[in-house]
Motif scaffolding. Structure first.
Motif, mmCIF file in Angstrom:
data_model
loop_
_atom_site.group_PDB
_atom_site.id
_atom_site.type_symbol
_atom_site.label_atom_id
_atom_site.label_comp_id
_atom_site.label_asym_id
_atom_site.label_seq_id
_atom_site.Cartn_x
_atom_site.Cartn_y
_atom_site.Cartn_z
ATOM 1 N N SER A 284 37.342 36.440 41.084
ATOM 2 C CA SER A 284 36.099 35.808 41.514
ATOM 3 C C SER A 284 36.185 34.283 41.489
ATOM 4 N N ALA A 285 37.391 33.742 41.449
ATOM 5 C CA ALA A 285 37.581 32.299 41.313
ATOM 6 C C ALA A 285 36.883 31.491 42.403
ATOM 7 N N LEU A 286 36.762 32.023 43.603
ATOM 8 C CA LEU A 286 36.114 31.293 44.690
ATOM 9 C C LEU A 286 34.662 31.700 44.911
ATOM 10 N N ALA A 287 34.142 32.575 44.082
ATOM 11 C CA ALA A 287 32.749 32.999 44.198
ATOM 12 C C ALA A 287 31.862 31.972 43.495
ATOM 13 N N THR A 288 31.040 31.287 44.280
ATOM 14 C CA THR A 288 30.139 30.287 43.708
ATOM 15 C C THR A 288 28.767 30.411 44.354
ATOM 16 N N GLY A 289 27.753 30.198 43.575
ATOM 17 C CA GLY A 289 26.388 30.136 44.090
ATOM 18 C C GLY A 289 25.899 31.366 44.822
ATOM 19 N N SER A 290 26.367 32.516 44.441
ATOM 20 C CA SER A 290 25.907 33.730 45.101
ATOM 21 C C SER A 290 25.438 34.733 44.054
ATOM 22 N N ALA A 291 24.718 35.711 44.531
ATOM 23 C CA ALA A 291 24.213 36.763 43.638
ATOM 24 C C ALA A 291 24.922 38.062 43.969
ATOM 25 N N LEU A 292 25.455 38.694 42.979
ATOM 26 C CA LEU A 292 26.101 39.995 43.137
ATOM 27 C C LEU A 292 25.051 41.040 42.778
ATOM 28 N N ARG A 293 24.569 41.740 43.769
ATOM 29 C CA ARG A 293 23.473 42.691 43.539
ATOM 30 C C ARG A 293 24.019 44.049 43.073
#
Length: 70
Positions: free
Chosen positions: A53-62
């Motif tokens: 998830s290193a590039l996952a920013t500012g999002s919501a994982l539902r």
């Protein structure tokens, strides 16, 4: 900011679900029709805690059983 509300079956939430009115109200919001448990969120937690998830920013994982699908 996005939020992803839902309930999971845990020892701390168990007393609330003994109230059939509360349980029915919660289940009516969950499109899959059942409460999740720890095993249902484990994969998301592992993903978020890993390098995957290193590039996952500012999002919501539902991981909410469809609660926010309306």
């Amino acid at each position: 900011m996005s939020t992803c509300p839902t309930f999971t079956k845990l020892p701390l939430t168990e007393p609330y679900f003994r109230d059939f009115g509360f349980r029915g109200a919660v289940l009516s919001k969950i499109k899959l029709g059942s409460l999740g448990g720890v095993e249902d969120v484990t994969g998301a937690v592992i993903y978020l805690a890993s390098d995957a998830s290193a590039l996952a920013t500012g999002s919501a994982l539902r991981v909410d059983g469809g609660w926010t699908a309306e």
